[in-house]
Write an enzyme that holds these catalytic residues in place. Structure first.
Site, PDB file in Angstrom:
ATOM      1  N   GLU A 227       1.780  -3.703   5.796  1.00 31.24           N
ATOM      2  CA  GLU A 227       0.878  -3.275   4.732  1.00 31.24           C
ATOM      3  C   GLU A 227       1.094  -4.044   3.442  1.00 31.24           C
ATOM      4  OE1 GLU A 227       4.316  -0.201   4.620  1.00 31.24           O
ATOM      5  OE2 GLU A 227       3.367  -1.580   6.031  1.00 31.24           O
TER       6      GLU A 227
ATOM      7  N   ILE B 193       0.850  -1.197   0.000  1.00 28.88           N
ATOM      8  CA  ILE B 193       0.000   0.000   0.000  1.00 28.88           C
ATOM      9  C   ILE B 193       0.887   1.248   0.000  1.00 28.88           C
ATOM     10  CG2 ILE B 193      -1.794   1.259   1.243  1.00 28.88           C
ATOM     11  CD1 ILE B 193      -2.620  -1.431   2.501  1.00 28.88           C
TER      12      ILE B 193
END
Length: 342
Positions: free
Chosen positions: A257, A215
């Site tokens: 992430e 991300i």
């Protein structure tokens, strides 16, 4: 840690079930996992906390079980032990259920026979002492019949309770394979699944692709809006991946992430198409605060794709090439897909 044998695990399962019954513990997944580990006797901190509850005659509530489960079972990430716990408990429970079914059937047949004999004796009995003896016999038989019916009902109730426990144990196994926050597979389960696909790809020379997803600017997002909203970002990405991927494709949270995706029987051009579809689908999402409508902006991801090379490839090398491709996506503008260097 040396794994227990089947016999040892069965004994631990039986001890755990007996302790749960003794202390009137509800047969939910978290409670069973806690008492299985307690019966193993190796986690000293867990032993102390459970002993404290028992010694102070405190009720072992669902909330207590959930607290101990999250702290000492999930907290230690011992999913292998939880899997073994469920498997061996299933075996023990199947044996118990068989005995209960057999005994319950015999009791029902006996009760039916008792009814017939009572009718027959009532019809032929007569005269003095014989009549009194028959009355006593009938009374004793009726009492025995009533006791048998009570036992049958108790066995039936116990069978339902253990059926529920079996379902709960299956749920524990499923939960042990999943990432707690996002609901997708965890890294350990993913590695097990892709090892199986690598074996198939080596034997049959089938296509296998993998991509790593990160991300973009996640740390800055967390710092600016807080970890709770950061968690929502992770959940949104996980949901989008789950909805976008099809068939035997597998997604897992790799850590932080980062997510990882396996695409069996998928050539490079197909994998690149899927990866870009994932990227575009995630980029189309806007995060908004439900109560005020405040817009937190769009989420974007960078993706690196690698292809399994039969005969000389391994999981670490396959992941390494996808990670290097991901690095290139990050350093050439983000929000893009890059294939591994050839």
């Amino acid at each position: 840690m040396v794994p227990h044998t089947d016999s040892e695990n069965e004994k631990i399962s039986q001890t755990a079930l007996a302790l749960m019954q003794q202390h009137r513990v509800s047969p939910v997944p978290e409670n069973y996992a806690v008492w299985f580990h307690y019966a193993m006797g190796k986690n000293k901190d867990l032993l102390r906390e459970v002993d404290k509850v028992v010694q102070n005659s405190l009720p072992f509530t669902i909330e207590t079980g959930a607290y101990l489960y999250n702290k000492y079972i999930i907290g230690h990430k011992d999913s292998k032990t939880v899997d073994e716990t469920a498997g061996h408990a299933h075996k023990v429970l199947l044996e118990v259920l068989k005995v209960m079914n057999d005994f319950s059937g015999e009791t029902k047949n006996y009760n039916k026979g008792v009814d017939q004999y009572i009718d027959q004796i009532s019809q032929v009995a007569g005269g003095g002492d014989i009549k009194d003896i028959v009355k006593q016999l009938l009374s004793a038989t009726a009492n025995l019949k009533q006791s048998g019916e009570k036992i049958s009902q108790k066995l039936e109730d116990s069978k339902h309770e253990i059926d529920n426990l079996k379902k709960n144990l299956q749920q524990v196994t499923v939960e042990a394979q999943r990432d707690f926050l996002t609901g997708v597979f965890n890294r350990k389960t993913f590695e097990k699944l892709i090892d199986e696909q690598i074996m198939i790809a080596n034997e049959k020379h089938t296509e296998l692709c993998l991509f790593m997803i990160d991300i973009d600017h996640f740390k800055q997002f967390n710092d600016k809006f807080g970890h709770l909203l950061g968690d929502e970002v992770l959940k949104t990405v996980a949901r989008t991946l789950t909805y976008t991927l099809k068939g035997r494709d597998v997604v897992a949270r790799f850590g932080g992430e980062e997510f990882i995706v396996m695409l069996p029987d998928t050539p490079v051009n197909g994998a690149m198409k899927v990866a870009d579809e994932v990227r575009r689908s995630i980029a189309s999402k806007e995060l908004k605060r439900k109560d005020t409508g405040e817009n937190f902006g769009r989420i974007t991801v960078s993706i690196g794709v690698s292809r399994f090379r039969p005969d000389n490839d391994t999981l670490p090398t396959l992941i390494k090439r996808a990670d290097e491709a991901l690095y290139q996506s990050k350093h050439t503008g983000r929000n893009r897909v890059t294939f591994e260097a050839v």
